[in-house]
Every structure is written in structure tokens, then in C-alpha cells.
Write a protein that holds these residues in place. Sequence first.
Motif, mmCIF file in Angstrom:
data_model
loop_
_atom_site.group_PDB
_atom_site.id
_atom_site.type_symbol
_atom_site.label_atom_id
_atom_site.label_comp_id
_atom_site.label_asym_id
_atom_site.label_seq_id
_atom_site.Cartn_x
_atom_site.Cartn_y
_atom_site.Cartn_z
ATOM 1 N N VAL A 194 34.944 34.222 46.398
ATOM 2 C CA VAL A 194 33.367 34.291 45.995
ATOM 3 C C VAL A 194 33.351 33.434 44.889
ATOM 4 C CG1 VAL A 194 31.706 35.798 45.519
ATOM 5 C CG2 VAL A 194 33.240 36.478 47.432
ATOM 6 N N ASP A 195 33.828 33.679 43.744
ATOM 7 C CA ASP A 195 33.913 33.017 42.589
ATOM 8 C C ASP A 195 34.156 31.220 42.919
ATOM 9 O OD1 ASP A 195 33.233 35.049 41.420
ATOM 10 O OD2 ASP A 195 35.187 35.405 40.402
ATOM 11 N N ARG A 196 35.036 31.511 43.680
ATOM 12 C CA ARG A 196 35.283 29.623 43.751
ATOM 13 C C ARG A 196 34.033 29.113 44.596
ATOM 14 N NH1 ARG A 196 39.980 27.022 44.346
ATOM 15 N NH2 ARG A 196 41.352 28.763 44.021
ATOM 16 N N PHE A 197 33.516 29.713 45.711
ATOM 17 C CA PHE A 197 32.235 29.120 46.399
ATOM 18 C C PHE A 197 31.070 29.212 45.386
ATOM 19 C CE2 PHE A 197 28.384 30.434 48.644
ATOM 20 C CZ PHE A 197 28.269 29.156 49.235
ATOM 21 N N LEU A 198 30.805 30.113 44.733
ATOM 22 C CA LEU A 198 29.594 30.070 43.593
ATOM 23 C C LEU A 198 30.022 28.964 42.680
ATOM 24 C CD1 LEU A 198 29.418 34.007 42.899
ATOM 25 C CD2 LEU A 198 27.828 32.494 44.344
ATOM 26 N N GLN A 199 31.047 28.628 42.197
ATOM 27 C CA GLN A 199 31.586 27.481 41.387
ATOM 28 C C GLN A 199 30.900 26.138 42.073
ATOM 29 O OE1 GLN A 199 35.180 26.456 38.735
ATOM 30 N NE2 GLN A 199 35.655 26.274 40.869
ATOM 31 N N TYR A 200 31.105 26.176 43.188
ATOM 32 C CA TYR A 200 31.014 24.774 44.166
ATOM 33 C C TYR A 200 29.571 24.716 44.252
ATOM 34 C CZ TYR A 200 35.719 24.655 45.457
ATOM 35 O OH TYR A 200 37.141 24.718 45.544
ATOM 36 N N THR A 201 28.731 25.988 44.329
ATOM 37 C CA THR A 201 27.287 25.751 44.579
ATOM 38 C C THR A 201 26.476 25.370 43.352
ATOM 39 O OG1 THR A 201 26.744 28.197 43.764
ATOM 40 C CG2 THR A 201 27.347 27.571 46.211
ATOM 41 N N HIS A 202 27.020 25.529 41.986
ATOM 42 C CA HIS A 202 26.440 25.159 40.975
ATOM 43 C C HIS A 202 26.405 23.483 40.713
ATOM 44 C CE1 HIS A 202 28.013 29.220 38.948
ATOM 45 N NE2 HIS A 202 26.874 29.131 39.835
ATOM 46 N N ILE A 203 27.166 22.886 41.565
ATOM 47 C CA ILE A 203 26.928 21.290 41.725
ATOM 48 C C ILE A 203 26.273 20.829 42.673
ATOM 49 C CG2 ILE A 203 28.377 19.078 41.708
ATOM 50 C CD1 ILE A 203 30.799 20.681 40.833
ATOM 51 N N ASN A 204 24.894 20.072 42.490
ATOM 52 C CA ASN A 204 24.006 19.701 43.304
ATOM 53 C C ASN A 204 24.499 18.648 44.053
ATOM 54 O OD1 ASN A 204 21.902 18.469 44.529
ATOM 55 N ND2 ASN A 204 20.303 19.693 43.274
ATOM 56 N N THR A 205 24.940 18.574 45.091
ATOM 57 C CA THR A 205 25.298 17.528 46.060
ATOM 58 C C THR A 205 24.518 17.019 47.401
ATOM 59 O OG1 THR A 205 26.619 19.038 47.402
ATOM 60 C CG2 THR A 205 27.630 18.323 45.436
ATOM 61 N N THR A 206 23.386 17.410 46.982
ATOM 62 C CA THR A 206 22.300 16.900 47.908
ATOM 63 C C THR A 206 22.658 15.546 48.411
ATOM 64 O OG1 THR A 206 20.482 18.277 47.062
ATOM 65 C CG2 THR A 206 19.779 16.760 48.508
ATOM 66 N N THR A 207 22.542 15.063 49.677
ATOM 67 C CA THR A 207 22.710 13.786 50.105
ATOM 68 C C THR A 207 21.517 13.150 50.060
ATOM 69 O OG1 THR A 207 23.614 12.245 52.036
ATOM 70 C CG2 THR A 207 21.936 14.154 52.467
ATOM 71 N N SER A 208 21.508 11.491 49.604
ATOM 72 C CA SER A 208 20.453 10.879 49.426
ATOM 73 C C SER A 208 20.305 9.811 50.565
ATOM 74 C CB SER A 208 20.474 9.952 48.217
ATOM 75 O OG SER A 208 19.567 9.152 48.269
ATOM 76 N N ARG A 209 19.124 10.327 51.504
ATOM 77 C CA ARG A 209 18.940 9.339 52.617
ATOM 78 C C ARG A 209 18.604 7.775 52.071
ATOM 79 N NH1 ARG A 209 15.285 13.985 55.517
ATOM 80 N NH2 ARG A 209 17.125 15.180 56.444
ATOM 81 N N GLU A 210 18.110 7.616 50.969
ATOM 82 C CA GLU A 210 17.538 6.255 50.772
ATOM 83 C C GLU A 210 18.908 5.560 50.294
ATOM 84 O OE1 GLU A 210 16.413 9.316 49.516
ATOM 85 O OE2 GLU A 210 14.219 9.066 50.332
ATOM 86 N N LYS A 211 19.844 6.203 49.323
ATOM 87 C CA LYS A 211 21.022 5.533 49.106
ATOM 88 C C LYS A 211 21.804 5.269 50.282
ATOM 89 C CE LYS A 211 20.939 6.615 43.989
ATOM 90 N NZ LYS A 211 21.676 7.375 43.049
ATOM 91 N N GLY A 212 22.088 6.202 51.061
ATOM 92 C CA GLY A 212 22.751 6.381 52.318
ATOM 93 C C GLY A 212 22.221 5.031 53.231
ATOM 94 N N ALA A 213 20.865 4.912 53.125
ATOM 95 C CA ALA A 213 20.378 3.757 54.034
ATOM 96 C C ALA A 213 20.825 2.436 53.469
ATOM 97 C CB ALA A 213 18.978 3.917 54.151
ATOM 98 N N ALA A 214 20.965 2.512 51.959
ATOM 99 C CA ALA A 214 21.377 1.364 51.259
ATOM 100 C C ALA A 214 22.925 0.842 51.594
ATOM 101 C CB ALA A 214 20.870 1.235 50.126
ATOM 102 N N GLY A 215 23.506 1.924 52.262
ATOM 103 C CA GLY A 215 25.180 1.581 52.296
ATOM 104 C C GLY A 215 25.784 2.210 51.124
#
Length: 415
Positions: A4-25
Amino acid sequence: MNIVDRFLQYTHINTTTSREKGAAGIMPSSDGQMVLAQLIAKELEALDMKDIVLRETAILTATLPSNVPASAQIIPTVSFFAHLDTSAEQSNDTKAQVVPYNGGDICLNTEQGITLKEAEFPELANYVDDDIIVTDGSSLLGADDKAAIAAIMHALQTLKANPDILHGDVKVAFVPDEEQGLRGAKAFDVESFDADFGYTLDCCGIGEFVHENWNAGDAVITFTGQSAHPMSAKGKLKNSLLMAHQFISMLPAGEAPQYTEGREGYYWVKEMTGNSAKTVLKMDIRDFTKQGYQGRMAFLQTMSNNCAGLWGEGTVSIHLADRYENVANSLEGEASFPIDIAKEAYARNDIQMNAIPMRGGYDGAVLSQKGLPCPNIFTGAHNFHSIYEYLPVKSLQAASAVVVDVIKITAERHL
């Protein structure tokens, strides 16, 4: 570190994908994905994993070396995959909270009046007396797919702490930008990874298992008209917008996403842009069977040819492309052993396997098509891509236990 602590640690990092940058390769499309990959790499080092490689794309791989005697029969190399990014539906930082669940509704955010309601999500009743990890109603939880990362890392920690558990080589991989076209998996070098089979962890409630999904393709149809001033348009104007609408009207009635379920395929009219002179129509084509998929693609080609014959040369052109195949195509006959191993691993943990056809794609579809058979194990989470995403703790623990047993069973079958 507990899971649980491991999972919570990961959630503290914002890893939202960026469609704009993805579209730019650009890959990874968001800086947080690299930050998370760097953290995982350090944790892998602490577990004495070998061949740890973090690429500039944020694709991270590592190996847990076999601990069986060299004289033992060769054990196939099993691998596990998770993705680093979270969906772009919500981009706020995650504020996860763990709540003891005694039934009924869960208030996520008192100030904003946001509640996870049992009436809307009746499967909550299955988790009474469990701790449940939820959001505060302002973001995704990120269990898709950080629950998978936590489950895999906890499994490696378990093997490290219990050297008496015999296993062959175990490989792990963490890839970026799954949430926008499986980009990380498409860039992944299966040949150099050198595993015999694998599993993604990117599925829903406890017990779910995916070993079939869509055959998926794209169609881009271009309609070229003839512009003319309306004062003198008679006999001259060819309106490409009307061509596109007529083309759409000729698609089979009822074979669209909003009318289908289960293993029923569809044509999805997804995007249309243009004017009277030129219009571009984009479509997704989906079917579970090879024959059905090929038939749908051939049907669109025939429609395009016929419409061009009706409206004139150069009025209609079509580009058809395959996106990914059904994982089932790679798990037929003797190649079905990853399914059998998973079934036994579920059973050892008293989990009833619920094999579901996935009406979508996942990294394993691309990896399987590249030659690495890769069905999909549950993470235990619910309501992906939603502020109502939640993760029962016992389900997360069970996902990690299944990973451990898959590794054990793979070795047992060859010792």
C-alpha cells in the motif's frame, strides 16, 4: 515497504499523459513518467536486479536472474509489464486516501460534495471489511496502471526476501504512454528483451483475466468534390460533405459502438473534417475474429470503390491500416500455456478466474503481435479514467500474489 505504501508513493508522482506532446512524437509525453521510471530503477537496484536499463524514452527493463542450479532443465523466461502513464481525462495531482469500508457510500470530498455511491457502483458491496484506496474526487487515482507497478515490484520484493522460492529468469518492463495508442509498447524491442512469454497487469476487478481483445484497424476516407459558386453551381458542384454523409449512411445499421457489446464488432465513425471541396472521414474498425475483421476492412474498400464509380474518378480514396491484433491469435494451440499457468496461479490463491473479452486494446496486444505472447492479469482496481476510480487493498495484494505464483509455477513445470 508494504504494498500500500509503495502504491501511494507512486501516486504522488503526476504521470498524466500529454496528448499534445504525444501527437508531436515526444516520448515520454510527460516529465513525470521519467521521474517515476527513475524511482522504479532505484528500487530495482535495491532489490539487486540485473541488466537495469532506463532509456531516454522512459522504457525501463530489468532482470531477476534465475536461482536454480545450472544443471537444472532450462526454465522459460517469464516477464511482466506495466505502464507508467495515467489517462489524460484528469490532470490534477492525485490525493489518494485509504478508507476502511463498512458498506454504503464513501464520501470522497466533503467540501465539494463528491461521493462514491454504492447505488451507482454496486460492486462496492464485494469489498465490505476491506480497506479501499480512493481519490479525493479531484483527480484519477492512477491505479491504472500504478497498481500494476506496485504489484510487480512487491512480487520482486517477495522473491528477494524468500530465496527458497525457486525461479528462472524473470524480466520486468515499464513503458510510457499506453494511454494514447499504446506508444510505449509499439516502441518496445521485444527481440532484445529476450523473454519467452509475458503478462501485462492492466485489467480491472479481482479475478478478471484477458486473453482476447480486438483485431483493430483504422480507415481514413478522403472525399474530393468540386467547388462552385452557388449562383452557377447546377451541374458543377460536387459537395464532398454530402458524399461523406452518404457514405456513412451506407454503413451497416446497428454495427456501431453504442449498439454493440461482448464480442460484437463495429465501425466507429470517429472524426470528420472538411468543407464542400474536400472532406476527410476517420473511422475505427474492430472485430474479435480474424475473418470478421478482414471482412470489415474489405467491405470498406468495396464501398469506397463503388462510391468512386458512382461519383466519378478521384472523388473517393481510402487508406486502411492495421493497429493491433487480437491477443488470442498468439495464444492458440500449444502457445496457450500462459493461460494455463495463470489459471493455476489464480486457483492457488482461491480466485475464480473471470476471463473477459476486452473491447479495447492494451500493451499486450502489441507485444503479442511482435512475438511475445502476453495475456492480461487483474490489478484489482475499478472505474479506470474516472474520479471514482478505487482500489481494494486485498485485491492489490492478490494481484501481487498471482504474479509470484506465476513465477513459481513456471519453474515447477520445468524442474
